[in-house]
Design an enzyme around this catalytic site. Structure first.
Site, short mmCIF file in Angstrom:
data_model
loop_
_atom_site.label_atom_id
_atom_site.label_comp_id
_atom_site.label_asym_id
_atom_site.label_seq_id
_atom_site.Cartn_x
_atom_site.Cartn_y
_atom_site.Cartn_z
N ASP A 25 46.84 40.21 32.88
CA ASP A 25 45.79 40.79 33.72
C ASP A 25 46.34 42.01 34.44
OD1 ASP A 25 43.36 40.97 35.07
OD2 ASP A 25 43.99 39.61 36.67
N GLU A 30 46.00 47.67 33.66
CA GLU A 30 45.48 49.05 33.45
C GLU A 30 46.55 50.10 33.69
OE1 GLU A 30 44.01 46.63 35.24
OE2 GLU A 30 42.62 46.10 33.65
N ASP A 43 36.00 41.70 35.79
CA ASP A 43 35.42 41.09 37.00
C ASP A 43 33.94 41.40 37.15
OD1 ASP A 43 37.92 40.16 37.41
OD2 ASP A 43 38.41 41.55 39.03
C1 GLC Z 1 41.71 39.96 38.57
C2 GLC Z 1 41.23 39.35 37.27
C3 GLC Z 1 40.65 37.98 37.55
C4 GLC Z 1 41.69 37.11 38.24
C5 GLC Z 1 42.19 37.78 39.51
C6 GLC Z 1 43.34 37.02 40.15
O1 GLC Z 1 40.65 40.22 39.43
O2 GLC Z 1 40.32 40.16 36.62
O3 GLC Z 1 40.22 37.40 36.34
O4 GLC Z 1 41.17 35.86 38.54
O5 GLC Z 1 42.64 39.10 39.21
O6 GLC Z 1 44.42 36.90 39.31
#
Ligand code: GLC
Length: 799
Positions: free
Chosen positions: A405, A408, A483
């Site tokens: 995650d 980017e 998100d």
């Molecule tokens: C980001 C991700 C989400 C995750 C969060 C905490 O917002 O997109 O899916 O739960 O980080 O790790």
């Protein structure tokens, strides 16, 4: 038409007349007097590559997007020259290069123009950074439509829109917000029933204007790098998408459990809660294959560590979950906490693996753990190191899969939300700044992750998820749309985004079902599950700060609906697995927008909601509250309503009933759909008999069914089974022929054929030309017969 003076006035430079032409096998070089070189490469009869150099020099030819195994080869190639142009001819395409302007026109062999330059290539010198802003403009053809471009949260037809590609962390994004998490500079154009694709393989920030600024112009440009694009011709859209996907690659088959239902939240902890969650699934008999651990399992958000208070013995916990049929998926982010006592930080520091700024200091950014440094995943040595970091997790502790995650990369508390542009990168030996490496950063991270996971789960298959992606990332990872928000509009967006991703080479995709931010009510959750089970990746995830989002978090009616649809997904697993196999082997999108399914029907060009799941199933989500159904466009052909077997004739818009426990769902006539019994997780049951749902058609229809061990690599040694079925229905008979390939022996011995829409009463059944007494094939009423699995032909006759 823009004049050259106008162009110059705006600071643009453009090629002038060609003074030199050279052919080198499949490559053609055209050099202009002012030092522009156009290189055209013929990759295949209907796939070309165009590159433009200024000042006579090309950049080194290196791409992260292109798959090593992309196919090459053409059957014919001719060159001709007239007073005004050069002409390149393949067996599918005619390319004209204008001698005065270097402009291109591409047509089919009958002379229908598919794509042509307006100004064509032009550029601006970039005094701030060096290099050029490289630009391309094309003429928008009459009634042209545009599709693709990754995760854009907007109408599927991009006509009239301008978008750009720059991977961004966009919490709770809005409809039409741009850019989002992914950069996939690939689009498909469609006009006069001819589809073509353009892939602008440039990792800088890229921009696309689809007849937005000027109605007759479609253009694309980049902040740096080279004008370097691939052109694919159809005329069928399927050929275009498969051509692109072949070039940028497909994933290997994931383990089948990765196609099951997955439950996630930020975050499930401590161990007792995770175990209770698992028990509840089994108790309520809601199938589930994977549970996710978000960042809170870590010790102070340090990647590759565990918070031993929350998870005292992760190895035991994961083994116990596994006993119960649950795989554990854990999150790993790119930011490494700056902490002198933390071994990952120490190692990266010692080895010089963190990214540095232009003048030397380390690139620093705040993420969950506070201040972090960021490994340079564009350095092959760093990727190797990163892959090895997974060793303990995978081979000792028993983690099954990893979720990457924030890659980017996301940086908090800065306006750009990402790394500064002067951050330096290795870029596999072609050093550059973040301007060029930004869009591939997440891709290279998940590539390293994939390599580590693959190595350490062997002989099982890897499963990896990423949020950021550049073209080609599908070779390594599945993905989700980031998100989103628990609103009806986001349900619409999830549908459009998943279809769009499938049209951009990335089929293994899903949304956070129910919405990540805010809270859905039971109705929205139920409608979202109904859609989500028809997405290749099917996971509920939520931010967890607003109450629960488990199948039982709403009232018991909702729980029953959720169970019903998850069960349907588990029944359809063999069909879904076959879809994946076709995607993996041929690049065929798993989910297909109607325009892909029937591009000749102009009604499909602006449809967003309806889609084809695989080859034969039509789905249309209900996207409004309090609905008892909806209007939808039925594509041409005859369709069985899945819920009551009634027949619907397509080619028009119509009302379809769909109370809260139903999603509009149709099966194409003639289809044969394999179904498993409901299991609580993949591999729970030894399947004794397999159902084939057979939908009668007057005429011929082909279906296929792929199987193997559902994990591991034996299928590469021939241990798979591929069955294709040819159904042929007549007034008083139905014949099914089976063609079989591969050595895999499934656990079941017979098929149960569930016959839908049979227009006659069964009088006799022949299997492989022998009459079988009716009591042996056990007709149940008029619509169920049992046959050995390896039949070559079943012939059902009646009156
Ligand atoms: C980001 C991700 C989400 C995750 C969060 C905490 O917002 O997109 O899916 O739960 O980080 O790790």
């Amino acid at each position: 038409m823009i004049t050259n003076t106008e162009l110059e006035y705006k600071g643009n430079l453009y090629p002038n007349q060609i003074i030199n032409f050279k052919q080198d096998v499949d490559k053609f070089y055209f050099t202009t007097e002012n030092g522009v070189v156009l290189q055209i490469t013929v990759l295949r009869n209907s796939a070309l590559r165009f590159r433009y150099a200024t000042e006579n020099v090309f950049e080194p030819d290196f791409s992260y997007a292109i798959s090593e195994v992309a196919s090459r080869g053409y059957s014919s190639l001719e060159v001709d020259e007239t007073a005004t142009e050069y002409l390149i001819l393949t067996s599918k395409l005619k390319v004209l290069v204008d001698k005065k302007t270097l402009r291109i026109q591409i047509s089919d062999l009958e002379g229908n123009i598919i794509n042509e330059d307006e100004i064509g290539f032009h550029w601006e010198e970039n005094y701030e950074y060096g290099g050029n802003t490289v630009k391309m403009s094309k003429i928008t053809q009459n009634a042209e439509s545009f599709f693709g471009m990754g995760d854009k949260a907007t109408h599927s037809n991009l006509k009239g829109k301008r978008v750009n590609n720059w991977c961004m962390d966009q919490y709770a994004y809005a409809k039409d917000q741009d850019p989002l998490y992914k950069a996939v500079p690939f689009y498909t154009g469609l006009h006069k029933n001819m589809a073509y694709g353009i892939f602008f393989d440039n990792t800088f920030r890229t921009y696309f204007d689809f007849a937005h600024e000027k109605r007759h112009v479609t253009s694309f440009w980049a902040d740096g790098g080279e004008m370097n694009y691939y052109f694919f011709y159809g005329p069928e859209m399927s050929k275009v998408i498969m051509g692109y996907t072949n070039l940028t690659g497909t994933p290997e088959l994931p383990p089948m459990w990765a196609m099951g239902y997955h439950q996630s939240k930020w975050s499930y902890f401590p161990e007792s809660n995770v175990k209770a969650l698992a028990r509840k699934f089994r108790k309520l008999k809601i199938p589930c294959d994977a549970l996710y651990l978000d960042i809170d399992y870590m010790d102070g958000f340090r990647c590759f560590t565990w918070d031993k208070k929350k998870f005292p013995d992760p190895k035991r916990m994961m083994a116990e979950l596994n006993e119960d049929g649950f795989k554990t998926v854990v999150m790993i982010d790119p930011g490494i906490k700056i902490d002198k006592d933390y071994w990952v930080y120490q190692e990266a520091m010692e080895k010089g693996y963190f990214c540095k700024r232009g003048d030397g200091p380390y690139m620093k950014g705040k993420v969950w753990p506070g201040e972090c440094n960021f490994p340079d995943f564009t350095n092959p040595e760093v990727r190797k190191w990163w892959a090895e970091l997974y060793k303990e997790f995978m081979s000792e502790l028993g983690v099954h899969a990893v979720w990457n995650d924030m890659n980017e990369p996301a940086v908090m508390e800065v306006p750009t939300k990402t790394a500064p542009l002067d951050t330096r990168h290795n870029y596999d030996g072609y050093p550059c700044t973040h301007r060029k490496a930004h869009n591939v950063y997440g891709m290279q991270m998940v590539r390293a992750t994939y390599e580590g996971i693959k190595k350490y789960v062997y002989p099982k298959r890897p499963f990896v998820i990423t949020r950021a992606a550049y073209a080609g990332t599908q070779r390594y990872s599945s993905t989700w749309t980031g998100d989103n928000v628990a609103t009806w509009e986001h349900l619409w967006l999830a549908n459009v985004q998943v279809q769009r991703m499938c049209m951009s080479g990335m089929s293994f995709v899903g949304s956070d079902i129910g919405g990540f931010a805010e809270q859905p009510n039971g109705e929205l959750f139920a409608r979202w599950i109904q859609l989500g089970v028809f997405h290749p990746f099917c996971r509920v995830h939520s931010s967890g700060d607003h109450g629960d989002q488990e199948p039982w978090s709403f009232d018991s009616d909702v729980t029953d609906i959720v169970r019903k649809f998850i069960e349907l997904r588990y029944q359809l697993l063999p069909y879904l697995y076959t879809m994946f196999w076709k995607y993996s082997k041929y690049g065929e999108p798993m989910v297909k927008p109607l325009v892909y399914f029937d591009q000749e029907d102009p009604q499909t060009h602006f449809r967003t909601d309806e889609f084809i799941f695989g080859e034969h199933i039509l789905v249309c989500p209900v996207q409004e509250p309090n609905s008892q159904g909806r209007r939808m466009y039925m594509p041409r052909g005859n369709w069985y309503n899945y819920w009551d077997d009634s027949m619907v004739v397509g080619g028009k818009e119509q009302w379809v009933d769909a109370d809260i426990d139903i999603i509009p769902l149709f099966v194409k006539e003639g289809a044969i759909i394999p179904k498993f019994p409901v299991q609580q997780y993949v591999g729970e049951l030894v399947i004794k008999q397999l159902d084939l749902e057979v939908y009668y058609k007057s005429g011929i229809e082909n279906s296929s069914f792929y199987e193997d061990d559902q994990d591991g690599y034996e299928y590469n040694k021939g241990n798979y089974s591929y069955r294709s079925f040819k159904l042929n229905g007549k007034e008083n008979s139905l014949a099914i022929q089976q063609f079989k390939d591969g050595d895999f022996v499934p656990s079941y011995t017979s098929f149960r054929l569930n016959l839908h829409g049979l227009p006659f009463t069964i009088e006799s059944v022949e299997v492989d030309n022998e009459v079988v007494p009716l009591n042996q094939v056990k007709p149940n009423g008029n619509n169920v017969i049992e046959v050995v699995k390896n039949f070559t032909q079943v012939l059902i006759k009646g009156k």
